[in-house]
Design a protein around this motif. Structure first.
Motif, PDB file in Angstrom:
ATOM      1  N   LEU A 180       0.880  -1.168   0.000  1.00 16.90           N
ATOM      2  CA  LEU A 180       0.000   0.000   0.000  1.00 16.90           C
ATOM      3  C   LEU A 180       0.915   1.214   0.000  1.00 16.90           C
ATOM      4  O   LEU A 180       1.744   1.363   0.910  1.00 16.90           O
ATOM      5  CB  LEU A 180      -0.888   0.011   1.255  1.00 16.90           C
ATOM      6  CG  LEU A 180      -1.650   1.324   1.509  1.00 16.90           C
ATOM      7  CD1 LEU A 180      -2.717   1.561   0.447  1.00 16.90           C
ATOM      8  CD2 LEU A 180      -2.299   1.315   2.887  1.00 16.90           C
ATOM      9  N   ILE A 182       1.487   5.431  -0.255  1.00 15.52           N
ATOM     10  CA  ILE A 182       0.815   6.739  -0.093  1.00 15.52           C
ATOM     11  C   ILE A 182       1.769   7.866  -0.464  1.00 15.52           C
ATOM     12  O   ILE A 182       2.994   7.726  -0.351  1.00 15.52           O
ATOM     13  CB  ILE A 182       0.312   6.962   1.364  1.00 15.52           C
ATOM     14  CG1 ILE A 182       1.495   7.083   2.343  1.00 15.52           C
ATOM     15  CG2 ILE A 182      -0.687   5.918   1.783  1.00 15.52           C
ATOM     16  CD1 ILE A 182       1.108   7.614   3.727  1.00 15.52           C
ATOM     17  N   TYR A 216       5.338   3.332   2.197  1.00 14.78           N
ATOM     18  CA  TYR A 216       4.723   2.058   1.797  1.00 14.78           C
ATOM     19  C   TYR A 216       4.549   1.147   3.013  1.00 14.78           C
ATOM     20  O   TYR A 216       5.354   1.189   3.946  1.00 14.78           O
ATOM     21  CB  TYR A 216       5.617   1.322   0.793  1.00 14.78           C
ATOM     22  CG  TYR A 216       5.786   2.004  -0.550  1.00 14.78           C
ATOM     23  CD1 TYR A 216       6.873   2.841  -0.782  1.00 14.78           C
ATOM     24  CD2 TYR A 216       4.872   1.814  -1.580  1.00 14.78           C
ATOM     25  CE1 TYR A 216       7.046   3.461  -2.013  1.00 14.78           C
ATOM     26  CE2 TYR A 216       5.028   2.438  -2.817  1.00 14.78           C
ATOM     27  CZ  TYR A 216       6.121   3.248  -3.020  1.00 14.78           C
ATOM     28  OH  TYR A 216       6.283   3.857  -4.253  1.00 14.78           O
ATOM     29  N   SER A 224      -7.740  -3.877  -0.262  1.00 20.13           N
ATOM     30  CA  SER A 224      -7.875  -2.705  -1.150  1.00 20.13           C
ATOM     31  C   SER A 224      -7.566  -1.448  -0.344  1.00 20.13           C
ATOM     32  O   SER A 224      -7.578  -1.477   0.902  1.00 20.13           O
ATOM     33  CB  SER A 224      -9.304  -2.621  -1.694  1.00 20.13           C
ATOM     34  OG  SER A 224     -10.120  -1.928  -0.752  1.00 20.13           O
ATOM     35  N   ALA A 225      -7.332  -0.355  -1.043  1.00 22.83           N
ATOM     36  CA  ALA A 225      -7.004   0.910  -0.357  1.00 22.83           C
ATOM     37  C   ALA A 225      -8.153   1.312   0.567  1.00 22.83           C
ATOM     38  O   ALA A 225      -7.958   1.956   1.598  1.00 22.83           O
ATOM     39  CB  ALA A 225      -6.724   1.991  -1.398  1.00 22.83           C
ATOM     40  N   ASP A 226      -9.389   0.883   0.212  1.00 22.78           N
ATOM     41  CA  ASP A 226     -10.544   1.228   1.074  1.00 22.78           C
ATOM     42  C   ASP A 226     -10.440   0.581   2.457  1.00 22.78           C
ATOM     43  O   ASP A 226     -11.069   1.017   3.410  1.00 22.78           O
ATOM     44  CB  ASP A 226     -11.850   0.778   0.399  1.00 22.78           C
ATOM     45  CG  ASP A 226     -12.057   1.509  -0.932  1.00 22.78           C
ATOM     46  OD1 ASP A 226     -12.770   0.991  -1.806  1.00 22.78           O
ATOM     47  OD2 ASP A 226     -11.430   2.605  -1.078  1.00 22.78           O
ATOM     48  N   TRP A 228      -7.981   0.646   4.228  1.00 23.33           N
ATOM     49  CA  TRP A 228      -6.934   1.365   4.980  1.00 23.33           C
ATOM     50  C   TRP A 228      -7.246   2.860   5.077  1.00 23.33           C
ATOM     51  O   TRP A 228      -6.708   3.674   4.293  1.00 23.33           O
ATOM     52  CB  TRP A 228      -5.569   1.139   4.313  1.00 23.33           C
ATOM     53  CG  TRP A 228      -5.024  -0.223   4.563  1.00 23.33           C
ATOM     54  CD1 TRP A 228      -5.292  -1.363   3.872  1.00 23.33           C
ATOM     55  CD2 TRP A 228      -4.131  -0.602   5.625  1.00 23.33           C
ATOM     56  NE1 TRP A 228      -4.625  -2.425   4.420  1.00 23.33           N
ATOM     57  CE2 TRP A 228      -3.912  -1.985   5.506  1.00 23.33           C
ATOM     58  CE3 TRP A 228      -3.509   0.095   6.685  1.00 23.33           C
ATOM     59  CZ2 TRP A 228      -3.091  -2.693   6.386  1.00 23.33           C
ATOM     60  CZ3 TRP A 228      -2.686  -0.608   7.558  1.00 23.33           C
ATOM     61  CH2 TRP A 228      -2.477  -1.992   7.409  1.00 23.33           C
ATOM     62  N   ILE A 233      -3.415   3.778   8.467  1.00 22.81           N
ATOM     63  CA  ILE A 233      -2.131   3.814   7.756  1.00 22.81           C
ATOM     64  C   ILE A 233      -1.045   4.431   8.637  1.00 22.81           C
ATOM     65  O   ILE A 233       0.015   3.844   8.851  1.00 22.81           O
ATOM     66  CB  ILE A 233      -2.251   4.606   6.440  1.00 22.81           C
ATOM     67  CG1 ILE A 233      -3.130   3.852   5.435  1.00 22.81           C
ATOM     68  CG2 ILE A 233      -0.874   4.893   5.838  1.00 22.81           C
ATOM     69  CD1 ILE A 233      -3.445   4.634   4.178  1.00 22.81           C
ATOM     70  N   LYS A 256      -3.271   7.239  -2.631  1.00 24.00           N
ATOM     71  CA  LYS A 256      -3.227   5.941  -1.954  1.00 24.00           C
ATOM     72  C   LYS A 256      -3.408   4.878  -3.027  1.00 24.00           C
ATOM     73  O   LYS A 256      -4.336   4.971  -3.831  1.00 24.00           O
ATOM     74  CB  LYS A 256      -4.417   5.914  -0.992  1.00 24.00           C
ATOM     75  CG  LYS A 256      -4.319   5.092   0.220  1.00 24.00           C
ATOM     76  CD  LYS A 256      -5.661   5.075   0.977  1.00 24.00           C
ATOM     77  CE  LYS A 256      -5.844   6.261   1.902  1.00 24.00           C
ATOM     78  NZ  LYS A 256      -7.049   6.124   2.761  1.00 24.00           N
ATOM     79  N   SER A 257      -2.514   3.881  -3.097  1.00 23.28           N
ATOM     80  CA  SER A 257      -2.739   2.814  -4.096  1.00 23.28           C
ATOM     81  C   SER A 257      -2.071   1.519  -3.646  1.00 23.28           C
ATOM     82  O   SER A 257      -1.124   1.545  -2.858  1.00 23.28           O
ATOM     83  CB  SER A 257      -2.163   3.223  -5.463  1.00 23.28           C
ATOM     84  OG  SER A 257      -0.771   3.433  -5.331  1.00 23.28           O
ATOM     85  N   ILE A 258      -2.598   0.431  -4.164  1.00 22.54           N
ATOM     86  CA  ILE A 258      -2.067  -0.899  -3.826  1.00 22.54           C
ATOM     87  C   ILE A 258      -1.311  -1.443  -5.044  1.00 22.54           C
ATOM     88  O   ILE A 258      -1.805  -1.369  -6.167  1.00 22.54           O
ATOM     89  CB  ILE A 258      -3.214  -1.870  -3.475  1.00 22.54           C
ATOM     90  CG1 ILE A 258      -3.989  -1.350  -2.268  1.00 22.54           C
ATOM     91  CG2 ILE A 258      -2.666  -3.291  -3.277  1.00 22.54           C
ATOM     92  CD1 ILE A 258      -3.726  -1.994  -0.956  1.00 22.54           C
TER      93      ILE A 258
END
Ligand code: FAS
Ligand code: PHB
Length: 387
Positions: A180, A182, A216, A224-226, A228, A233, A256-258
């Motif tokens: 994850l 950011i 990270y 999923s980013a949702d 977190w 985070i 924010k991405s995985i």
């Protein structure tokens, strides 16, 4: 239309190759499926090897690098509450540069715009044809045919070019974790990057500028980013990166991405008049900061080979795939080693085996931080093998 080189994909590989060809007066077109905004908006890699910096400087792309790039002399490895600095300059006489992939793509595209390159966005249905003849061509949903001498697949892991190679194999493995990532609008809390192994999972503190941090967290592949929210985070980053006497400053998270973790190498980067470069030919887990650098290494070699080809000398082009893949397998083993050393392996079912694995990783880290030879081996590979 007719051109000399038809490039599929306007990521760093395609755009940099176009830049090299243009400087040599070789005609090209770049066909990109996504919009310009989408391509410019992708936040991905962040660290350039010394060799990549040298290539970009030699290609006249050094000004933006000098303005925005942050020269780093090493990294920190952290475990069991201890943070150890590896000084690359002292160990191997080389540095790395923090320079986001977004900045590189933005700068390359601005150069193409300035010079009037033919870079086309939102081109769907691109398909290569007759790649095993001396008259290959591309078609796309717009109904146009692009006749060319050479097709280059710079279209990434999910592109159309690799599948166009008959019998191509993908040697690959996946990892039982993901990252994850950011972007946070806060000054970095560290000078050099921190790679940390913690019982809760891996964490890394990188950056993009003196005002923007990039961090990270190891998460499970299906998350999923949702899953977190920002508070969760920061709490995890504080736990995994925290050591006595050091503070991680928090800020507003702007992205924010995985990213899934996989390793993959195609069995060949060529077929007839089709050549692959970058993620179209190989993928590494980002732990060794090698994805973007491998794309630059491919393109530096392929660009030189194509310029020589159009000058009547095919010796380099004949060696491209073999040479690029030989370098890539060294990069693959380093990325795999860094990844397996720094991540918690929750996938190991048996508790005793899991504990053994974790303690063995601590042994790797203790040996690496305690041996100048081991540190030099890491530094040599992280700062980049010769192109
Ligand atoms: P890219 O995937 O960047 O570009 C390929 C281009 O081709 C894309 O613009 C795509 O839209 C286009 N395309 C695909 N199919 C097409 C078609 N049929 N027709 C036309 N166009 C087509 N590396 C690191 O070192 N550190 C990191 O932290 C890191 N994080 C990453 C996170 C994510 C989510 C991803 C996907 C990759 C990450 N990487 C990271 C690796 C990344 O930086 C790649 O190595 C780099 O983007 C490779 O560049 P290209 O080979 O140009 O491929
Ligand atoms: C980043 O800054 O995005 C970055 C840095 C080092 C890595 C991976 C990603 O290994």
């Amino acid at each position: 239309m007719r051109t000399q080189v038809a490039i599929i994909g306007a990521g760093p590989a395609g755009l940099l190759l176009g830049h090299i060809l243009r400087r040599a007066g070789v005609g090209f077109v770049i066909l990109e499926q996504k919009s310009r905004e989408y391509v410019l908006g992708r936040v991905r890699a962040g660290v350039l090897e010394q060799g990549s910096v040298d290539v970009l400087r030699d290609l006249g792309l050094g000004a933006d690098l000098a303005a925005r790039g942050l020269t780093h002399h090493g990294i920190y490895l952290q475990y069991e509450g201890e943070r150890h600095h590896l000084d690359f300059v002292d160990l191997v006489g080389r540095t790395v540069t923090v320079y986001g992939q977004q900045a590189l793509v933005r700068h390359l595209l601005a150069e193409h715009d300035r010079l009037g390159s033919d870079v086309r966005f939102e081109v769907e249905g691109v398909a290569p044809h007759a790649i095993d003849t001396d008259a290959p061509y591309l078609t796309h949903s717009g109904g146009e045919r692009v006749d060319c001498d050479i097709v280059v697949g710079a279209d990434g892991y999910h592109g159309v070019s690799r599948p166009a190679i008959p019998g191509v194999q993908a040697l690959e493995r996946s990892y039982p974790y993901a990252w994850l990532g950011i972007l946070a609008d806060v000054a970095p809390s560290t000078d050099d990057l921190i790679y940390a192994l913690h019982p809760d999972g891996f964490a890394m503190h990188s950056m993009r500028s003196p005002e923007v941090s990039r961090l990270y967290l190891q998460v499970d592949p299906g998350e999923s980013a949702d899953d977190w929210p920002d508070e969760r985070i920061w709490e995890a980053l504080q736990t995994r990166l925290g050591i006595p006497g050091w503070t991680l400053t928090e800020g507003t998270i702007s992205e924010k991405s995985i990213t899934p973790m996989r390793s993959f190498v195609a069995s060949t980067l060529e077929h007839g008049r089709l050549f692959l470069a970058g993620d179209a030919g190989h993928i590494v887990p980002p732990t060794g900061a090698k994805g973007l650098n491998s794309a630059i290494a491919d393109v530096a070699l392929l660009g030189r080979s194509l310029v020589a080809h159009f000058a009547g000398d095919d010796a380099l082009l004949k060696r491209y795939s073999g040479a690029a893949l030989a370098r890539q397998w060294k990069v693959q083993q380093f990325s795999q080693w860094m990844t397996e050393m720094l991540h918690v392996h929750r996938e190991v079912p048996d508790e005793a085996a899991r504990a053994f694995r974790y303690r063995s990783q601590l042994g790797q880290l203790e040996y690496t931080t305690g041996s100048r030879h081991a540190q030099a081996a890491l530094a040599e590979q992280y700062a980049g093998l010769p192109f």
